[in-house]
Motif scaffolding. Structure first.
Motif, PDB file in Angstrom:
ATOM      1  N   ASP A  91       0.824  -1.210   0.000  1.00 44.89           N
ATOM      2  CA  ASP A  91       0.000   0.000   0.000  1.00 44.89           C
ATOM      3  C   ASP A  91       0.862   1.265   0.000  1.00 44.89           C
ATOM      4  O   ASP A  91       0.364   2.356  -0.285  1.00 44.89           O
ATOM      5  CB  ASP A  91      -0.922   0.045   1.219  1.00 44.89           C
ATOM      6  N   LEU A  92       2.157   1.109   0.337  1.00 43.50           N
ATOM      7  CA  LEU A  92       3.049   2.267   0.443  1.00 43.50           C
ATOM      8  C   LEU A  92       4.025   2.377  -0.725  1.00 43.50           C
ATOM      9  O   LEU A  92       4.902   3.234  -0.720  1.00 43.50           O
ATOM     10  CB  LEU A  92       3.831   2.182   1.763  1.00 43.50           C
ATOM     11  N   GLU A  93       3.867   1.537  -1.730  1.00 44.53           N
ATOM     12  CA  GLU A  93       4.734   1.612  -2.901  1.00 44.53           C
ATOM     13  C   GLU A  93       4.573   2.969  -3.574  1.00 44.53           C
ATOM     14  O   GLU A  93       3.464   3.468  -3.732  1.00 44.53           O
ATOM     15  CB  GLU A  93       4.428   0.479  -3.869  1.00 44.53           C
ATOM     16  N   GLY A  94       5.698   3.570  -3.940  1.00 44.68           N
ATOM     17  CA  GLY A  94       5.695   4.862  -4.606  1.00 44.68           C
ATOM     18  C   GLY A  94       5.678   6.051  -3.665  1.00 44.68           C
ATOM     19  O   GLY A  94       5.765   7.189  -4.113  1.00 44.68           O
ATOM     20  N   VAL A  95       5.576   5.812  -2.359  1.00 47.14           N
ATOM     21  CA  VAL A  95       5.564   6.905  -1.382  1.00 47.14           C
ATOM     22  C   VAL A  95       7.004   7.167  -0.926  1.00 47.14           C
ATOM     23  O   VAL A  95       7.715   6.236  -0.564  1.00 47.14           O
ATOM     24  CB  VAL A  95       4.678   6.551  -0.160  1.00 47.14           C
ATOM     25  N   PRO A  96       7.471   8.421  -0.936  1.00 50.36           N
ATOM     26  CA  PRO A  96       8.827   8.721  -0.462  1.00 50.36           C
ATOM     27  C   PRO A  96       8.943   8.524   1.055  1.00 50.36           C
ATOM     28  O   PRO A  96       7.988   8.746   1.797  1.00 50.36           O
ATOM     29  CB  PRO A  96       9.020  10.198  -0.819  1.00 50.36           C
ATOM     30  N   TRP A  97      10.140   8.145   1.483  1.00 51.55           N
ATOM     31  CA  TRP A  97      10.441   7.937   2.907  1.00 51.55           C
ATOM     32  C   TRP A  97      11.416   9.006   3.364  1.00 51.55           C
ATOM     33  O   TRP A  97      12.454   9.224   2.758  1.00 51.55           O
ATOM     34  CB  TRP A  97      11.042   6.545   3.120  1.00 51.55           C
ATOM     35  N   ASP A 132      16.778   1.326   6.614  1.00 49.99           N
ATOM     36  CA  ASP A 132      17.146   0.477   5.479  1.00 49.99           C
ATOM     37  C   ASP A 132      16.760  -0.980   5.733  1.00 49.99           C
ATOM     38  O   ASP A 132      16.182  -1.637   4.860  1.00 49.99           O
ATOM     39  CB  ASP A 132      18.651   0.558   5.201  1.00 49.99           C
ATOM     40  N   ARG A 133      17.072  -1.499   6.920  1.00 48.39           N
ATOM     41  CA  ARG A 133      16.742  -2.894   7.257  1.00 48.39           C
ATOM     42  C   ARG A 133      15.230  -3.120   7.225  1.00 48.39           C
ATOM     43  O   ARG A 133      14.752  -4.115   6.678  1.00 48.39           O
ATOM     44  CB  ARG A 133      17.273  -3.256   8.650  1.00 48.39           C
ATOM     45  N   ASN A 134      14.494  -2.175   7.802  1.00 49.80           N
ATOM     46  CA  ASN A 134      13.040  -2.328   7.851  1.00 49.80           C
ATOM     47  C   ASN A 134      12.416  -2.245   6.460  1.00 49.80           C
ATOM     48  O   ASN A 134      11.497  -3.013   6.148  1.00 49.80           O
ATOM     49  CB  ASN A 134      12.414  -1.296   8.791  1.00 49.80           C
ATOM     50  N   LEU A 135      12.883  -1.341   5.628  1.00 46.76           N
ATOM     51  CA  LEU A 135      12.337  -1.233   4.270  1.00 46.76           C
ATOM     52  C   LEU A 135      12.655  -2.491   3.466  1.00 46.76           C
ATOM     53  O   LEU A 135      11.817  -2.967   2.694  1.00 46.76           O
ATOM     54  CB  LEU A 135      12.851   0.015   3.571  1.00 46.76           C
ATOM     55  N   LEU A 136      13.837  -3.057   3.665  1.00 44.76           N
ATOM     56  CA  LEU A 136      14.196  -4.302   3.003  1.00 44.76           C
ATOM     57  C   LEU A 136      13.243  -5.425   3.431  1.00 44.76           C
ATOM     58  O   LEU A 136      12.716  -6.159   2.591  1.00 44.76           O
ATOM     59  CB  LEU A 136      15.645  -4.668   3.328  1.00 44.76           C
ATOM     60  N   GLN A 137      12.987  -5.519   4.729  1.00 47.07           N
ATOM     61  CA  GLN A 137      12.080  -6.552   5.245  1.00 47.07           C
ATOM     62  C   GLN A 137      10.653  -6.364   4.726  1.00 47.07           C
ATOM     63  O   GLN A 137       9.921  -7.336   4.552  1.00 47.07           O
ATOM     64  CB  GLN A 137      12.078  -6.550   6.777  1.00 47.07           C
ATOM     65  N   LEU A 138      10.271  -5.117   4.478  1.00 45.89           N
ATOM     66  CA  LEU A 138       8.926  -4.844   3.972  1.00 45.89           C
ATOM     67  C   LEU A 138       8.829  -4.974   2.452  1.00 45.89           C
ATOM     68  O   LEU A 138       7.750  -4.812   1.880  1.00 45.89           O
ATOM     69  CB  LEU A 138       8.486  -3.433   4.384  1.00 45.89           C
ATOM     70  N   GLY A 139       9.964  -5.235   1.797  1.00 48.45           N
ATOM     71  CA  GLY A 139       9.967  -5.340   0.341  1.00 48.45           C
ATOM     72  C   GLY A 139       9.976  -3.983  -0.338  1.00 48.45           C
ATOM     73  O   GLY A 139       9.600  -3.873  -1.505  1.00 48.45           O
ATOM     74  N   ALA A 148      12.824  -1.862  -0.453  1.00 48.02           N
ATOM     75  CA  ALA A 148      14.220  -1.418  -0.441  1.00 48.02           C
ATOM     76  C   ALA A 148      14.524  -0.354  -1.490  1.00 48.02           C
ATOM     77  O   ALA A 148      15.422   0.460  -1.309  1.00 48.02           O
ATOM     78  CB  ALA A 148      15.150  -2.615  -0.625  1.00 48.02           C
ATOM     79  N   ASP A 149      13.767  -0.337  -2.582  1.00 50.16           N
ATOM     80  CA  ASP A 149      14.018   0.629  -3.658  1.00 50.16           C
ATOM     81  C   ASP A 149      13.190   1.901  -3.527  1.00 50.16           C
ATOM     82  O   ASP A 149      13.168   2.724  -4.448  1.00 50.16           O
ATOM     83  CB  ASP A 149      13.743  -0.029  -5.011  1.00 50.16           C
ATOM     84  N   ALA A 150      12.536   2.072  -2.405  1.00 49.39           N
ATOM     85  CA  ALA A 150      11.690   3.257  -2.208  1.00 49.39           C
ATOM     86  C   ALA A 150      12.523   4.535  -2.268  1.00 49.39           C
ATOM     87  O   ALA A 150      13.690   4.555  -1.875  1.00 49.39           O
ATOM     88  CB  ALA A 150      10.968   3.165  -0.866  1.00 49.39           C
TER      89      ALA A 150
END
Length: 186
Positions: free
Chosen positions: A74-80, A99-106, A108-110
């Motif tokens: 649901d958060l794909e395409g949203v800047p972090w 970085d670790r959390n974004l990787l775990q959430l799939g 990582a390329d956000a």
């Protein structure tokens, strides 16, 4: 509670970022310090005493985030928004945790927006420039005021360790020992 239990002990407090805490303790300007994450400095002894919960936060009235976020997709395409990596700043351990959390959430390329100030990060999240993984304790006021909302994403659990630091082998007065015990770092 320590001050109430030991009114005869003079407890002086000073604020600093995590890297400065290590420098103050190392230089003898402070006997004990509390910081996020471990202090890698030589001559510093680090004891983890707590964990501070990390949360995903977004603007209360975000146009970037759906009203009901359930999954990371649901958060794909949203800047972090978060601390910059590779700077050696006290925010660097937070950048690695994101970085670790974004990787775990799939995710990582956000897209990332690197901001070296927590206050500026919170204001940008409120202004809907992006979302962030932040300390729950750091946004209590904004959540209470309704300017930031927590995004409950399946599979996300994060925390940042709170560490007590002191000079390795340094003298510990009875008062220091009592304070260390009160902090749960015996």
């Amino acid at each position: 509670s320590f001050r109430a239990a030991h009114p005869d002990i003079r407890l002086m407090l000073r604020t600093a970022n995590s890297n400065e805490v290590g420098r103050l303790v190392s230089a003898g300007e402070a006997h004990l310090g509390l910081r996020y994450f471990d202090d890698p400095s030589p001559g510093i002894e680090t004891t983890r005493i707590a964990e501070d919960r990390l949360v995903i936060a977004g603007a209360a009235d975000s146009r970037l985030v759906p009203a009901h976020v359930l999954t990371a997709s649901d958060l794909e395409g949203v800047p972090w928004i978060g601390f910059p990596a590779g700077t050696g700043s006290s925010g660097e351990p937070f950048a690695r945790a994101v970085d670790r959390n974004l990787l775990q959430l799939g995710l990582a390329d956000a897209e990332r927006i690197a901001i070296d100030s927590l206050t500026a990060q919170k204001r940008l999240i409120e202004a809907d420039f992006g979302i962030g993984i932040v300390l729950a304790s750091a946004i209590e006021e904004e959540v209470r005021l309704g300017t930031i909302r927590l995004l409950d994403v399946d599979g996300f659990e994060g925390s940042a360790p709170v560490s007590l630091v002191r000079r390795a082998g340094g003298y510990m007065s009875p008062a220091m020992r009592q304070l260390i015990a009160a902090l749960g770092a015996t």
